[in-house]
Scaffold this motif. Structure first.
Motif, PDB file in Angstrom:
ATOM      1  N   ALA A 184       0.830  -1.216   0.000  1.00 33.08           N
ATOM      2  CA  ALA A 184       0.000   0.000   0.000  1.00 33.08           C
ATOM      3  C   ALA A 184       0.856   1.256   0.000  1.00 33.08           C
ATOM      4  N   GLY A 185       1.933   1.268   0.793  1.00 32.31           N
ATOM      5  CA  GLY A 185       2.783   2.455   0.846  1.00 32.31           C
ATOM      6  C   GLY A 185       3.415   2.786  -0.487  1.00 32.31           C
ATOM      7  N   VAL A 186       3.852   1.766  -1.218  1.00 34.59           N
ATOM      8  CA  VAL A 186       4.455   1.994  -2.537  1.00 34.59           C
ATOM      9  C   VAL A 186       3.409   2.503  -3.519  1.00 34.59           C
TER      10      VAL A 186
ATOM     11  N   LEU B 196       1.164   7.132  -6.627  1.00 32.24           N
ATOM     12  CA  LEU B 196       0.061   8.050  -6.945  1.00 32.24           C
ATOM     13  C   LEU B 196       0.423   9.493  -6.604  1.00 32.24           C
ATOM     14  N   ARG B 197       1.259   9.683  -5.584  1.00 34.99           N
ATOM     15  CA  ARG B 197       1.701  11.041  -5.267  1.00 34.99           C
ATOM     16  C   ARG B 197       2.624  11.591  -6.344  1.00 34.99           C
TER      17      ARG B 197
ATOM     18  N   TRP C 156      16.385   1.118  -3.967  1.00 37.58           N
ATOM     19  CA  TRP C 156      15.406   2.092  -4.472  1.00 37.58           C
ATOM     20  C   TRP C 156      14.742   1.650  -5.771  1.00 37.58           C
ATOM     21  N   HIS C 157      15.202   0.548  -6.345  1.00 34.56           N
ATOM     22  CA  HIS C 157      14.711   0.143  -7.668  1.00 34.56           C
ATOM     23  C   HIS C 157      13.519  -0.797  -7.546  1.00 34.56           C
ATOM     24  N   THR C 158      12.609  -0.685  -8.503  1.00 36.26           N
ATOM     25  CA  THR C 158      11.520  -1.645  -8.639  1.00 36.26           C
ATOM     26  C   THR C 158      11.207  -1.810 -10.117  1.00 36.26           C
ATOM     27  N   GLY C 159      10.844  -3.015 -10.483  1.00 36.85           N
ATOM     28  CA  GLY C 159      10.463  -3.255 -11.866  1.00 36.85           C
ATOM     29  C   GLY C 159       8.993  -3.000 -12.130  1.00 36.85           C
ATOM     30  N   GLN C 160       8.273  -2.540 -11.118  1.00 38.48           N
ATOM     31  CA  GLN C 160       6.830  -2.316 -11.243  1.00 38.48           C
ATOM     32  C   GLN C 160       6.543  -0.888 -11.711  1.00 38.48           C
ATOM     33  N   PRO C 161       5.429  -0.663 -12.422  1.00 38.70           N
ATOM     34  CA  PRO C 161       5.048   0.702 -12.808  1.00 38.70           C
ATOM     35  C   PRO C 161       4.600   1.509 -11.602  1.00 38.70           C
ATOM     36  N   LEU C 162       4.573   2.819 -11.767  1.00 38.66           N
ATOM     37  CA  LEU C 162       4.118   3.674 -10.676  1.00 38.66           C
ATOM     38  C   LEU C 162       2.674   3.386 -10.301  1.00 38.66           C
TER      39      LEU C 162
END
Length: 517
Positions: A80-82, A87-88, A471-477
């Motif tokens: 949820a936090g990510v 969204l911000r 800090w990296h993620t392969g997921q979209p915002l």
């Protein structure tokens, strides 16, 4: 106070109008603080080594644990936090779009009226008491950006967008560290549970022996009650450890965005239960000083300063007159006989100046400047706190590894002591108290050894976190389900797309404000 009473101000305003547009307020610049440029820590140097793989952005791969990697991937997609942080970022992009609109005419208004007038007065000859009036027009107003009001607002919104992006990365740093900490807390609890059950089994056997000896009249009740007390005390630790395992599993479920319950990643036995890795070095790709200043939260603090610095220019623009170009084109008609219909075209410059503001504008500038200074202090403290966290984690890792060797030998000695105590008791060369003492020492040393190994892992994770790793993620915002839900409500154009501008990759630095106007 009247600004018109100052001839020097009027002359400067006239010269500026002739020279063209300027941007009031400080130009934000960045410069490293002397201490941070060459910061080094003996503890960090001892607790780390430089090599390419695994990279800092996916540092958890150093543990070579496929279950942890799957949990991190699930958390990136569902936490949820990510999702809120993503969204911000989208919100900040929309705010930037609002600011960019200031480059264009601020007033663009089209209007049309159809009015029915019914007069009860005696009409003139040839005129009726009922009249329709029609009008249509288009008005435009464009405030010129002489003082940089709109360009500074764009600068502030742009920095705020990148700050939101850095905050999103910071959420990932915290999430990945928390995920790894929670996962290995689960493995530690499982290992401690195994040790407790094994010691309870040994102590139960001793209790049964003393019980038979007591019933046979070969031992007194004291040995029986002491063996029973020790066995039940160890047995009582098992429910607490089982409860801790359940709570930790629930915490992992929440981190991956699922309700409390069984996790598919942990459902099948994989041989990882109770396994606590022991890694003595963190893998870094750059010197700690640069890594420290590239921490997402530190970059976010710097970008918040840049955004606030630009707002000083926005506030200062109110001290000077606003120059606008106004225009209007309209058409009017009436049903009254003999009344001509016609077009009207109006245009020209307009000047507005708040000459009597009673200190409101100047105090607003001071408010914005005070807020900037607060953010400067926050940034400086953030860098210092980051250095402290890195040094504390590195020293904690070093000391945990030193203690690990000692506790491992102590555990081995306690195990040997129990073997000898049992042999001496069976041969009748010692009383049962020595067996109880050896069992108690073995349980304590084995548990302390596991807890210390867990502390070593925690300190390693804390070191990666302190240096901004993960800090990296392969997921979209914005995930596909959320994107579809939002697009059903609102036309988002391409703002929900995955292609988001990246913050420029530059050498990290400590911001410094240039106060020359």
């Amino acid at each position: 106070m009247s600004y018109l009473s100052s001839p020097r101000r009027l002359l400067s305003v006239g010269a500026l109008l002739l020279a063209g547009c300027i941007r009031l307020g400080p130009d934000f610049k960045a410069q490293q603080e002397p201490w941070s440029e060459a910061w080094s820590s003996a503890s960090v140097a001892q607790a780390s080594e430089q090599r390419e793989q695994p990279g800092m952005r996916e540092w958890w791969q150093v543990f070579a644990d496929p279950i942890l990697e799957r949990l991190v991937e699930a958390a990136d997609a569902n936490n949820a936090g990510v999702r809120i942080a993503g969204l911000r970022v989208v919100e900040a992009r929309a705010q930037l779009g609002i600011a960019l609109a200031g480059r264009y005419p601020q007033l663009q208004q089209a209007g049309a009226d159809a009015l029915y007038v019914h007069s009860k007065q005696t009409p003139a000859p040839g005129q009726g008491g009922r009249v329709w009036q029609y009008s249509a027009g288009f008005d435009i107003g464009w405030e010129l950006d002489f003082w940089g009001r709109f360009s500074r607002a764009i600068e502030s919104a742009d920095a705020a967008y990148f700050a939101a992006k850095a905050n999103h990365e910071d959420v990932l740093v915290l999430l990945h560290a928390q995920m790894a900490q929670t996962y290995f807390a689960l493995r530690t609890a499982e290992a401690r549970l195994q040790i407790a059950r094994e010691n309870a089994r040994l102590q139960k056997r001793s209790f049964e022996i003393t019980e038979r000896l007591f019933k046979g009249g070969e031992s007194d009740e004291l040995d029986l009650q002491q063996a029973r007390t020790q066995y039940l005390g160890t047995l009582s630790s098992i429910p607490e450890l089982e409860s801790q395992i359940l709570r930790t599993r629930n915490a992992l479920a929440i981190l991956v965005g699922q309700p409390p319950g069984a996790l598919p990643e942990l459902a099948n036995p994989t041989g990882r239960e109770g396994v606590i890795p022991l890694i003595d070095r963190a893998v870094l790709q750059d010197v700690p000083a640069n890594l420290l200043l590239r921490r997402p939260d530190v970059r976010a603090a710097e970008l918040q300063m840049a955004a606030q610095s630009a707002l000083i220019g926005v506030a200062k623009a109110d001290l000077y007159p606003s120059v606008s170009l106004l225009g209007s084109i309209g058409w009017s008609a009436t049903s009254l006989p003999g009344t001509p219909n016609g077009w009207v075209l109006v245009g020209g410059p307009s000047l507005r100046w708040n000459v009597l503001d009673y200190g409101r504008i100047r105090n607003n500038v001071r408010v914005q400047d005070a807020r900037l200074q607060q953010l400067i202090v926050v940034y400086q403290d953030s860098v210092r706190q980051a250095a402290r966290e890195a040094d504390d984690a590195a020293s904690g890792l070093i000391k945990s590894l030193e203690r690990e060797k000692i506790l491992r030998e102590a555990s081995q000695a306690a195990n040997r002591s129990l073997t000898l105590a049992n042999a001496l008791f069976r041969e009748g060369y010692s009383d049962f108290q020595r067996v109880l003492d050896a069992q108690r020492a073995l349980f304590a040393q084995q548990d302390a050894y596991l807890v210390n190994r867990s502390n070593a892992v925690s300190n390693l994770i804390a070191l990666y976190k302190a240096l901004g790793g993960g800090w990296h993620t392969g997921q979209p915002l914005v995930d596909s389900a959320t994107r579809a839900q939002m697009q059903q409500r609102t036309d988002w154009s391409d703002l929900l797309d995955e292609s988001v501008r990246q913050h420029p990759d530059r050498k990290p630095s400590t911001p410094q404000v240039n106060t020359n106007e």
